[in-house]
Design an enzyme around this catalytic site. Sequence first.
Site, short mmCIF file in Angstrom:
data_model
loop_
_atom_site.label_atom_id
_atom_site.label_comp_id
_atom_site.label_asym_id
_atom_site.label_seq_id
_atom_site.Cartn_x
_atom_site.Cartn_y
_atom_site.Cartn_z
CB CYS A 118 -0.95 0.01 1.19
SG CYS A 118 -0.14 -0.19 2.79
CG HIS A 229 -4.54 0.72 4.08
ND1 HIS A 229 -3.89 0.01 3.08
CD2 HIS A 229 -5.51 1.45 3.46
CE1 HIS A 229 -4.47 0.30 1.91
NE2 HIS A 229 -5.43 1.17 2.12
#
Length: 425
Positions: A118, A229
Amino acid sequence: MSSSNKVGESTRVKSDISPCAAPEIRRIVEQKENWGGWATTLNDATIFEYIMRQVGCESVAVRELYSMEEGYLREEKSCFGIIFLMPYNEHYETQAGEELTSLPAGMWYSNQIADNACASYALLNILMNLNDVPLGTQLEGFREFTLGLLPPHRGQAVDGFKSIKNAHNSFCFRYEIEEADLILYEEALGDSDPKSELKPKDSHRRKRAKFNEAEVAHDQADQIDGPHHYIAYVQVGGCLWELDGLKQTPFKVGDCNNENFAVRVGSRMRELTARCSDLSIDFGIFALEPAKAPQLEKQHQANAREIGAIERKLQGTDPRSSLRTEELLSGLLILPPLDTDDFGQQDRMTTEQLVELRANLIQKQKEIEMEKDKLFNEESRKALELARNRHDYEPFILTMATMVWEQQQAEAKTGKTKKKGRKGR
């Protein structure tokens, strides 16, 4: 997803051989380069910069921001985009926003296809939307190649972008590669096991209700040490967009401009963090902004050309006012003006005014050179820090631990032998 907390015979290497030529280190490097997966990434601005530099992007820098409050972000006027790191838990899944049926014209967006990648997906989701910023041959070629693809296909292209994957994985350790491969193996084994689909979900819910207090404590610990994330924020078409690779499409947060971009992002981040426990230290904010080095060099060259134009003017009108030999030998950079340079205001200046302007430009040059030296020292410090972070100390630690254990075992055995000998006397 990415985690924010990451913190025999000896081989003699000849002094004229680079450390990377050592067989042990070379094998680790080759393992990283040949690995098909992605490792988790430290939440460090220097690592984001390293990834960009490895793919040829020199015009963008990354700086960590330390607050999401409006008063702090109001001063951020030159952000290209912002990357936000947050815990990946049930709070993450409840995001609000205007979901699109199709991408706006000119927007580049990629879905995240690969696990643990990510950070690089968020980075590319910002860089690929900077149309007026030079990104280098590799990134501009990649953008052109993926321009006509759909977001999932762009995600596959990112997964196959070897240069950025190698840069991304430069800081992973051997045990992380083994753990990632083991997780994939267990997931594949679980999907193929028919018994895994027959587990009663209701009993699982009852167990969670029974141990509610333990779950609360576990949730707080998970926000600190659990998976995290990265989400990207960028301005496209006068609007603030949340580009989260795990979502099917971008989310339109609202209208914004260059002046209030960072403030609007801060409002959105506060909205997301309000759903989590009060553990603000666990979040990370990184701003992409113009790199200082190219700007300083550009200004240094422009000043040098203007000084050259002044010298040419003075030599034609008053040669006695030209720079002295010692000034020319002091390292002062003087360049002839380009055809595109416009120094027409010099035609209206007197000799005294030209000499004063030249003195001011020389002083600016000295300040720029000091700033460049300061920046060079900072970059050298970052390079040393990156080199240390990239080195895998696991083999050294395992070898030292083994040697200590063997030494302790030998000493214990020797001590017992001596004790028995004394007792026999």
